[in-house]
Design an enzyme around this catalytic site. Structure first.
Site, short mmCIF file in Angstrom:
data_model
loop_
_atom_site.label_atom_id
_atom_site.label_comp_id
_atom_site.label_asym_id
_atom_site.label_seq_id
_atom_site.Cartn_x
_atom_site.Cartn_y
_atom_site.Cartn_z
N LYS A 58 6.09 -9.67 2.63
CA LYS A 58 6.35 -8.51 3.79
C LYS A 58 6.91 -8.91 4.74
O LYS A 58 7.83 -7.93 5.24
CB LYS A 58 4.71 -8.24 4.07
CG LYS A 58 3.88 -7.55 2.87
CD LYS A 58 2.42 -7.13 3.17
CE LYS A 58 1.65 -6.76 1.70
NZ LYS A 58 0.41 -6.78 1.83
N GLN A 102 -4.35 -8.20 6.54
CA GLN A 102 -4.18 -8.44 5.22
C GLN A 102 -5.45 -8.85 4.67
O GLN A 102 -6.31 -9.44 5.18
CB GLN A 102 -3.27 -9.98 4.87
CG GLN A 102 -3.25 -10.41 3.25
CD GLN A 102 -2.46 -9.41 2.51
OE1 GLN A 102 -1.35 -8.74 2.98
NE2 GLN A 102 -2.98 -9.25 1.16
N ASP A 125 -0.48 0.83 7.11
CA ASP A 125 -1.07 0.38 5.77
C ASP A 125 -1.87 1.51 5.47
O ASP A 125 -2.65 1.53 4.18
CB ASP A 125 -1.59 -0.91 5.80
CG ASP A 125 -1.83 -1.60 4.49
OD1 ASP A 125 -0.81 -1.33 3.51
OD2 ASP A 125 -2.39 -2.56 4.35
#
Ligand code: NAP
Length: 286
Positions: A58, A102, A125
């Site tokens: 990413k 994450q 996200d």
């Protein structure tokens, strides 16, 4: 009954490249106009090899697209309070425009509390309850990246959704559940299936649009797919295998995502696009 032609592939790799290119151009314009490039903060807890790889990918994609990344690595032993404190500081930092935590973060951490520490305007996200509610109500906000990528793929391939029966196998908070909500928002009739569903193959057979988000290799076989269905395989299992048995499904479906190269690249593309959008909004607001 099978299709006379094997299904057309829905190529996420190509579409993702286009989306990232558009995001990179927008990031460059923003930097020229304001002197500030978008910045994504990535937070990693522990050193799970898969998570380390995902975050590295990413960040690399961000940098290629002119998006700065700020990485925060925390030990696996970090407490919920410590993680919340770190994320709150990033939420308050005007130099950070998007935040990615994450996951998984480890069983001793209250993951929900950590997600909720992300300011909604930086939730690129799409993991906070604020973002989920906005999505469910059809209000502006950031969507969970994989479902967002699935919707972009369906649109790019001209798949009409109104009145179609969409069957979503899987109901996780980051994938199955929001995918179904987005499909409902586009007037599909949505059925969710999960581990307690009875008669799963009968329900799958009714799908005009099938979303497989189970996490079990080749769980859905071609014989269970309605001829002409659109098949989106979000699964990604060891050995680059999806949740759908690709070879047999391809003989029945009209459109199908490959694994790899279907849904996977779209997730990062949506993350980048949403980071640029977050930076544009925050820098416009001053
Ligand atoms: P998850 O949190 O483990 O959820 C799996 C879902 O599948 C759950 O809702 C579960 O039901 C359901 N399920 C499990 N076994 C089932 C069965 N036998 N019959 C029917 N439903 C069953 O997984 P996830 O995070 O949503 O991920 C799903 C897949 O997508 C994985 O392969 C993952 O690697 C992949 N993924 C890909 C991307 C990408 O960028 N391409 C992103 C995220 C995830 P219950 O709720 O009842 O337990």
């Amino acid at each position: 009954m099978t299709q006379t032609q094997p299904a057309r592939l829905m190529e996420g790799t190509h579409l993702a490249r286009r989306i990232i290119g558009t995001g990179a151009a927008a990031a460059d314009r923003l930097r020229q106009r304001t002197g500030t490039a978008p910045c994504l903060a990535t937070v990693l807890v522990g050193d799970d090899p898969a998570s380390v790889t995902y975050v590295r990918m990413k960040r690399a994609r961000c940098e290629q697209a002119g998006i700065r990344s700020r990485h925060v690595a925390l030990p696996a032993s970090v407490s919920t309070g410590g993680l919340v404190e770190t994320i709150t500081a990033l939420s308050e930092d005007p130099d950070v425009h998007g935040i990615l935590l994450q996951h998984p973060v480890g069983p001793h951490i209250d993951e929900r509390a950590a997600f909720e520490a992300i300011a909604p305007e930086k939730d690129v996200d799409g993991v906070t309850t604020h973002s989920f509610a906005a999505m469910a109500f059809g209000l502006p906000g950031f969507v969970s990246c994989t479902p967002g990528g699935i919707m972009r793929l369906l649109d790019a391939y001209g798949v009409g959704l109104s009145g179609k029966h969409a069957v979503v196998v899987g109901r996780s908070a980051i994938l199955g559940k929001p995918a179904g909500m987005l499909l409902l928002g586009r007037d599909a009739t949505v059925t969710y299936c999960h581990s307690r569903t009875t008669g799963l193959s009968g329900l799958v057979r009714e799908a005009d649009v099938l979303i497989a988000a189970v996490g079990r290799p080749r769980f859905i076989e071609g014989a269970a797919i309605k001829p002409g269905a659109v098949v989106i395989d979000a699964g990604y299992n060891p050995g680059n295998v999806g949740d759908v048995d690709f070879e047999s499904a391809r003989e029945r479906a009209s459109l199908i995502t490959p694994v790899p190269g279907g849904v996977g690249p779209m997730t990062i593309a949506v993350l980048l696009a949403q980071t640029v959008e977050a930076a544009e909004r925050q820098l416009a607001a001053g």
